[in-house]
Design an enzyme around this catalytic site. Structure first.
Site, PDB file in Angstrom:
ATOM      1  N   ARG A 141       0.812  -1.216   0.000  1.00  9.96           N
ATOM      2  CA  ARG A 141       0.000   0.000   0.000  1.00  9.96           C
ATOM      3  C   ARG A 141       0.848   1.269   0.000  1.00  9.96           C
ATOM      4  NH1 ARG A 141      -2.579  -3.554  -1.453  1.00  9.96           N
ATOM      5  NH2 ARG A 141      -4.126  -4.735  -0.258  1.00  9.96           N
ATOM      6  N   LYS A 232      -0.037 -14.319   9.668  1.00  6.15           N
ATOM      7  CA  LYS A 232      -1.226 -14.804   8.971  1.00  6.15           C
ATOM      8  C   LYS A 232      -0.836 -15.918   7.996  1.00  6.15           C
ATOM      9  CE  LYS A 232      -1.030 -11.163   5.409  1.00  6.15           C
ATOM     10  NZ  LYS A 232      -1.646  -9.922   4.890  1.00  6.15           N
ATOM     11  N   HIS A 233      -1.767 -16.786   7.597  1.00  3.91           N
ATOM     12  CA  HIS A 233      -3.177 -16.876   7.939  1.00  3.91           C
ATOM     13  C   HIS A 233      -3.372 -18.155   8.748  1.00  3.91           C
ATOM     14  CE1 HIS A 233      -2.865 -14.686   4.076  1.00  3.91           C
ATOM     15  NE2 HIS A 233      -3.896 -13.967   4.505  1.00  3.91           N
ATOM     16  N   HIS A 245     -11.200 -15.388  -1.327  1.00  2.14           N
ATOM     17  CA  HIS A 245     -11.838 -14.223  -1.938  1.00  2.14           C
ATOM     18  C   HIS A 245     -13.005 -14.635  -2.838  1.00  2.14           C
ATOM     19  CE1 HIS A 245      -7.794 -12.686  -0.943  1.00  2.14           C
ATOM     20  NE2 HIS A 245      -8.394 -11.524  -0.793  1.00  2.14           N
ATOM     21  N   ASP A 318      -9.649 -12.350   9.175  1.00  2.12           N
ATOM     22  CA  ASP A 318      -9.450 -11.804   7.840  1.00  2.12           C
ATOM     23  C   ASP A 318     -10.728 -11.025   7.490  1.00  2.12           C
ATOM     24  OD1 ASP A 318      -8.327 -11.283   5.355  1.00  2.12           O
ATOM     25  OD2 ASP A 318      -7.748 -13.354   4.988  1.00  2.12           O
TER      26      ASP A 318
END
Length: 392
Positions: A141, A232-233, A245, A318
């Site tokens: 990001r 994670k995860h 997803h 999540d």
């Protein structure tokens, strides 16, 4: 791989914090029992001192903080919600005093580039948890701001463990300068999947020992920079079928995860890290539920039955609103309820619109007895301790 040496200046963020114990007694200091009293006999003084000592001993860390919060404010501390930008974030923090915000790929970049995170955090009565997905590689990001970092797999193939630590430390300093407090990294999944698969190059290696070394270095770098890493995860996405997803995901049986996927957690779990539960159906453990809302998965981590230390820190889900492994079955209010009933401390999802309805629903869940006030209080202690609002 050249390590970056230019780091943005750290912004000073003034946050209101709350200490432990009664504000009248100076935290954990002994309670003064005689300074404001008239002279008393030794018997009276001894009795008074004994009563005060007993009261101080029975007091629970953070009770003074909890007493200042309504039930709704306590529940809000257990939410971590994606924002579209600074205005959206400031509005929800002001109106509901949520515990955390999530800066995603859709968040207006000016929130970071213009240094607006501290402005938002200043609206929170308690320290605000500001979270981000910054793994390096394709999950980044802030790469446009500070330059790209390699993926986990490329890192393990081209850099030493010490270089990985320094890279994570520098990235952590950069995140800290923006007002970020938590990074949903490193990914500790053990995987041999192709680079472009759901985990793929986000995994350091298909060797659990290599994952442990490199993910451990990355986590230490973030911690030393003042950022809480989130492993994670859990309990392991690296060998799972499917992409959460787009639909349901099933892992190998828990016995197989114990031999590989869970190995890194045994060394890396500590009070300084958070852990994110994946939306993973684990045969022999979760009974068809995703791990993110499974009491058995939470208990595995809390108890240490995965073969490592019992974990008393913050457990995150999540994303509960943008991944079909959850949304095909649960609306957001039901998903957050299920996560908290399972014992998760931070319910994560992507938009602020649903926050009032979620809190309305959770208040009703507590009133009905499905979620106990005692668990809410303990979870708030766990979260606020991680945010620095409690030092005990």
């Amino acid at each position: 791989m050249r390590i970056r040496h230019t780091v943005a200046a750290v912004l000073a963020v003034a946050l209101t914090t709350a200490g432990c114990g009664s504000s009248d007694s100076g935290g954990d200091d002994p309670v003064e029992t005689t300074s404001s009293l008239a002279p008393a006999s030794s018997t009276t003084t001894t009795a008074t001192t004994t009563e005060a000592t007993a009261a101080a001993t029975s007091a629970t860390c953070g009770d003074d903080l909890l007493a200042r919060l309504t039930l709704r404010q306590k529940l809000a501390q257990l939410l971590n919600v994606g924002v579209t930008g600074a205005a959206d974030a400031q509005a929800i923090v002001e109106s509901e005093q949520i515990g955390g915000i999530f800066i995603g790929s859709w968040t207006d970049a000016s929130m970071l580039t213009d240094g607006l995170v501290p402005q938002v955090a200043a609206q929170s009565a308690l320290p605000l948890m500001v979270t981000i997905d910054e793994e390096g590689g394709r999950v980044s990001r802030v790469g446009d701001l500070f330059g790209p970092d390699p993926s986990a797999r490329v890192t393990a193939q081209t850099m030493t463990v010490d270089e990985t630590y320094r890279m994570a430390f520098e990235r952590g300093q950069e995140l800290k300068s923006l007002g970020i407090t938590v990074d949903f990294a490193p990914d500790v999944d053990v995987s041999s999947q192709p680079d472009d698969s759901v985990i793929g190059d986000r995994s350091f290696s298909d060797d659990p020992e290599v994952v442990t070394q490199y993910a451990g270095a990355y986590a230490r770098g973030l911690i030393d920079a003042g950022i809480m890493p989130v492993l994670k995860h859990f309990p392991g996405h690296g060998s799972a079928s499917g992409d959460s997803h787009t639909g349901a995901v099933t892992t190998p049986p828990i016995e197989q995860l114990q031999q590989s996927d869970l190995v890194p957690y045994r060394s890396l779990v500590s009070p300084e890290v958070g852990v994110m539960l994946g939306h993973l159906d684990v045969p022999g453990l979760t009974g068809g539920l995703p791990a993110s809302i499974s009491p058995a998965a939470v208990d595995l981590l809390r108890s240490g039955a995965y073969g490592g230390p019992a974990f008393g820190g913050v457990i995150f889900t999540d994303d509960l609103s943008g991944m079909r492994a959850i949304t095909d079955t649960y609306g957001i209010t039901e998903a957050v309820e299920a996560a908290m009933v399972a014992g998760v401390n931070q319910a994560l999802w992507l938009t602020t619109d649903e926050v009032p309805a979620v809190l309305d629903h959770l208040e009703q869940v507590v009133a009905e007895g499905t979620l106990s006030p005692e668990w809410v209080d303990e979870s708030v202690r766990t979260v606020t301790r991680a945010k620095g609002a409690l030092d005990c």
